[in-house]
Write a protein that holds these residues in place. Structure first.
Motif, PDB file in Angstrom:
ATOM      1  N   GLY A 248      25.747  -1.475 -13.630  1.00  0.00           N
ATOM      2  CA  GLY A 248      25.764  -2.917 -13.784  1.00  0.00           C
ATOM      3  C   GLY A 248      26.313  -3.325 -15.144  1.00  0.00           C
ATOM      4  O   GLY A 248      27.282  -2.756 -15.636  1.00  0.00           O
ATOM      5  N   ASN A 262      21.266 -13.459 -15.418  1.00  0.00           N
ATOM      6  CA  ASN A 262      20.619 -13.525 -14.106  1.00  0.00           C
ATOM      7  C   ASN A 262      21.636 -13.773 -12.998  1.00  0.00           C
ATOM      8  O   ASN A 262      22.561 -14.587 -13.149  1.00  0.00           O
ATOM      9  CB  ASN A 262      19.572 -14.629 -14.078  1.00  0.00           C
ATOM     10  N   ASP A 263      21.474 -13.094 -11.876  1.00  0.00           N
ATOM     11  CA  ASP A 263      22.368 -13.242 -10.722  1.00  0.00           C
ATOM     12  C   ASP A 263      21.750 -14.226  -9.725  1.00  0.00           C
ATOM     13  O   ASP A 263      20.822 -13.877  -8.980  1.00  0.00           O
ATOM     14  CB  ASP A 263      22.582 -11.877 -10.047  1.00  0.00           C
ATOM     15  N   ASN A 278      27.104 -10.323 -10.375  1.00  0.00           N
ATOM     16  CA  ASN A 278      26.528  -9.007 -10.052  1.00  0.00           C
ATOM     17  C   ASN A 278      26.287  -8.200 -11.319  1.00  0.00           C
ATOM     18  O   ASN A 278      26.680  -7.039 -11.419  1.00  0.00           O
ATOM     19  CB  ASN A 278      27.437  -8.241  -9.085  1.00  0.00           C
ATOM     20  N   SER A 280      23.521  -7.159 -12.099  1.00  0.00           N
ATOM     21  CA  SER A 280      22.513  -6.172 -11.706  1.00  0.00           C
ATOM     22  C   SER A 280      23.136  -4.886 -11.193  1.00  0.00           C
ATOM     23  O   SER A 280      22.433  -3.883 -11.018  1.00  0.00           O
ATOM     24  CB  SER A 280      21.592  -6.751 -10.624  1.00  0.00           C
ATOM     25  N   GLN A 284      18.290  -4.094  -7.751  1.00  0.00           N
ATOM     26  CA  GLN A 284      17.247  -4.886  -8.400  1.00  0.00           C
ATOM     27  C   GLN A 284      15.888  -4.302  -8.046  1.00  0.00           C
ATOM     28  O   GLN A 284      15.608  -4.040  -6.874  1.00  0.00           O
ATOM     29  CB  GLN A 284      17.344  -6.358  -7.968  1.00  0.00           C
TER      30      GLN A 284
END
Length: 358
Positions: A248, A262-263, A278, A280, A284
């Protein structure tokens, strides 16, 4: 010694660099999988030595033989045994270091741990062992094929020479179009010439391989200790010469604020939960979320170089280790299929584990 990997789809590799053969036993492969021998051989061909002047000139066909677990081109559900016989060992190339510890190799640590070691090419610590992993990974890919999972790895950096393009802007089908296995032709030429210059100087260079896993369903991963990214990291760090792993946003993510990192979720036109970004990396809470999984694997410069180096021998005496034999000036081009293989082995195991949770 731990030579077994996996919880359900288990592999056990065997053999040494200068022994009779290397191979793998695969346990837990589902029955009824079409056993595509041509595909498996092609994966081995991508890893084998002697592909270009920037790889070791050891000549190995790396042809494999099936000893068990396959009948009329389908897996039977019983252990699959594959063997690859060594054909081009030159053990005499290592006689001069029989009692010497090569810098940054496993010679010293194996000697301390076991009290005995195979000095011929490093024996079990040699990257020759990864041929068995590639064979097993090819079988894992065949299992994943029915789900449409796609696995890509490519060279994205050699030394300080970095491909700045993101994987989304590259045609990943071009990975094998050149000897470096970089899907950008212009950068591939520059990398090739750089590696070749390093080779001529009797030295070596490291770099980075980027991995991209597409169409991995949401829900794969086993928190808390067997998180998907943790297992990917472990598998990559088990590869010879690997020094680092990130997925990521990785280390660059520390520069961001949470509001940017944050996604955000949304529902696409097919009613599927997706993320707008993305960072992450498709994972997650240690579980796949359905987005692309992407990561980087850092490889150090190959430890064997054609230069004299200071060391000690088993008697504790100062010695000089002189480079000799056939070695890769840069491991990256041949490591691409190894990263692919380890990715496939991680994913197929989590696929089967996910089935047991339902």
């Amino acid at each position: 010694m731990s030579s077994t990997y996996g919880k359900i789809f288990k592999i056990s590799t065997f053999g040494e660099s200068h022994g009779r053969a290397v191979g793998v036993v695969i346990d837990g492969c589902p029955a009824g999988v079409k056993f595509d021998s041509e595909f498996i051989q092609n994966e081995l061909d991508r890893r084998k030595p002697g592909q270009s002047r920037i790889t070791t000139q050891r000549k190995e066909a790396d042809s494999f033989e099936v000893l068990s677990g396959v009948f009329e081109d389908f897996t039977t559900g019983t252990p699959i045994a594959l063997v690859i016989f060594n054909e081009d060992q030159r053990s005499k190339d290592y006689g001069h270091i029989a009692d010497k510890f090569r810098p940054s190799h496993a010679d010293f640590t194996y000697h301390v741990k076991y009290g005995v070691r195979d000095y011929r090419g490093g024996g079990r610590s040699s990257a020759r062992e990864t041929a068995a992993r590639v064979a097993a990974g090819a079988v894992a890919k065949l299992v994943l094929k029915s789900l449409g999972v796609e696995i890509y790895s490519y060279v994205s950096q050699v030394g300080e020479m970095t491909l700045e393009k993101k994987y989304q802007d590259l045609d990943l089908n071009l990975i094998d179009s050149n000897a470096v296995r970089c899907p950008d032709a212009e950068m591939a030429d520059k990398m090739f010439n750089y590696i070749d210059e390093v080779r001529k100087q009797g030295d070596s260079i490291g770099g980075i391989i980027t991995g991209v896993l597409k169409n991995v369903p949401a829900g794969w991963g086993e928190p808390v200790f067997d998180r998907l990214h943790a297992e990917l990291g472990k598998s990559m760090l088990s590869i010879n010469a690997v020094k680092g792993f990130e997925y990521g946003s990785g280390f660059e993510g520390v520069k961001m604020r949470g509001s940017a990192h944050n996604d955000d979720f949304f529902i696409d036109e097919n009613g599927v939960v997706k993320t707008k970004t993305n960072n992450s990396g498709g994972i997650q809470g240690g579980i796949s979320n359905g987005e692309d999984i992407y990561f980087k694997v850092a490889f150090k410069p190959v430890a064997t170089i054609m230069k004299d180096q200071d060391s000690v021998n088993e008697a504790g005496e100062k010695v000089t280790v002189s480079g000799k034999g056939r070695h890769d000036p840069c491991v990256l081009p041949r490591a691409v299929p190894i990263v692919d293989a380890m990715s496939a082995l991680v994913l197929v195991d989590f696929m089967l584990r996910a089935r047991t949770n339902k």
